[in-house]
Each structure stands twice: as C-alpha cells, then as structure tokens.
Design a protein around this motif. Sequence first.
Motif, PDB file in Angstrom:
ATOM      1  N   LYS A   1       1.100  -1.227  -0.045  1.00  0.00           N
ATOM      2  CA  LYS A   1      -0.233  -0.107  -0.015  1.00  0.00           C
ATOM      3  C   LYS A   1       0.923   1.192   0.014  1.00  0.00           C
ATOM      4  O   LYS A   1       1.807   1.372   0.680  1.00  0.00           O
ATOM      5  CB  LYS A   1      -0.771  -0.033   1.177  1.00  0.00           C
TER       6      LYS A   1
ATOM      7  N   TYR B   1      -3.682   7.239  -2.883  1.00  0.00           N
ATOM      8  CA  TYR B   1      -3.556   5.922  -2.259  1.00  0.00           C
ATOM      9  C   TYR B   1      -3.826   4.898  -3.327  1.00  0.00           C
ATOM     10  O   TYR B   1      -4.336   4.879  -4.104  1.00  0.00           O
ATOM     11  CB  TYR B   1      -4.755   5.759  -1.342  1.00  0.00           C
TER      12      TYR B   1
ATOM     13  N   GLU C   1      -2.804   0.532  -4.291  1.00  0.00           N
ATOM     14  CA  GLU C   1      -2.601  -0.829  -3.723  1.00  0.00           C
ATOM     15  C   GLU C   1      -2.169  -1.540  -4.856  1.00  0.00           C
ATOM     16  O   GLU C   1      -2.660  -1.698  -6.036  1.00  0.00           O
ATOM     17  CB  GLU C   1      -3.878  -1.542  -3.610  1.00  0.00           C
TER      18      GLU C   1
ATOM     19  N   TYR D   1      -9.463   6.647   3.829  1.00  0.00           N
ATOM     20  CA  TYR D   1      -9.046   5.866   2.670  1.00  0.00           C
ATOM     21  C   TYR D   1     -10.128   5.571   1.612  1.00  0.00           C
ATOM     22  O   TYR D   1     -11.320   4.875   2.183  1.00  0.00           O
ATOM     23  CB  TYR D   1      -8.264   4.682   3.106  1.00  0.00           C
TER      24      TYR D   1
ATOM     25  N   THR E   1     -11.487   3.414  -1.699  1.00  0.00           N
ATOM     26  CA  THR E   1     -11.078   2.553  -2.493  1.00  0.00           C
ATOM     27  C   THR E   1     -12.253   2.134  -3.469  1.00  0.00           C
ATOM     28  O   THR E   1     -13.353   2.069  -2.964  1.00  0.00           O
ATOM     29  CB  THR E   1     -10.439   1.397  -2.052  1.00  0.00           C
TER      30      THR E   1
END
Lengths: 80, 80
Positions: free
Chosen positions: A4, A41, A43, B6, B8
Amino acid sequence: MKAKVYVTLKPGVLDPQGKAIHHSAELLGFSNISDIRQGKYFEISLDDAVNETEAREAAEKIAHEVLANPVIEDYRVEIV
Amino acid sequence: MKAKVYVTLKPGVLDPQGKAIHHSAELLGFSNISDIRQGKYFEISLDDAVNETEAREAAEKIAHEVLANPVIEDYRVEIV
C-alpha cells in the motif's frame, strides 16, 4: 503480496483541491473541521514469488519514480 | 484530532487509471506487479474541542456524503 502506498503533499505545499473539499464540507454544515488535505492511495499487488524485502524495494522504487513527485510529495509504503 | 479517510473502488469496479499506471510501470521495467489500483486518501484536521467519538462520527459522515461515492467506492476511517 500487497503493497500500500500513501502519497501526500509535503507540509507547506498548497492544496487547492483540499481547500475546495473543505469549503464544500462547510457549505454542507460540517463546521468543526479546521483543514482537509487530499492525497493519493495505491494498492499494488505483487507476484506471489516476491518476498517481503523485494516487495518493499519494488514498491519504494515505483512510489519514487511513478506514483509520487518527490519534489512536492512525500510517500509511505506499507507491505501487507 | 486528525481523521484519515481511505477511499477505494469496490472490488469488481473497473479502474482504468490503475490499469494505466500498471502499464506505465511495466514499460519502466517493473515486471513483478500483477495489479495496481488507485484510491484516494484524505487527512481531515478537526477542531481540538472534538473528542474521538465525535471525530469518528463526523469523519464517517463526511466520507459517506462528500469524499466517497458509496455506490462504487468503499471507505475506511481512522482516527489518530
């Protein structure tokens, strides 16, 4: 193995997008906020053959070269 | 008190931006990556008078109403 990556603007760098969000939130009645800063952010899923040290190295390299602009942004890598 | 949010994309929702980053990373020679997904990250500074429960409530509400699109995105709130 997953990495991450958190990318944030360095302190002192102006964040007009965060300011706009802060303003919108105030208009919507959220009054106890003093500041909002936006970051990114990511992943990253790595191949299973990669061990933790290699994963961290690869993620740090990608963060530095692709995901963040090191002149104005900081990044943090987390391996999970 | 600070809240970190966060955001996503839900699993299954296409992420063309992540795909583009993945492709760029491959072109730059990073070969052991199987997937990259991009999300958003927010740091919300709340007034000092706010306690942890109120901070979490406020941050969850802002995340749900302003920062994320709950139809296609998940969010996670962390108080620090």
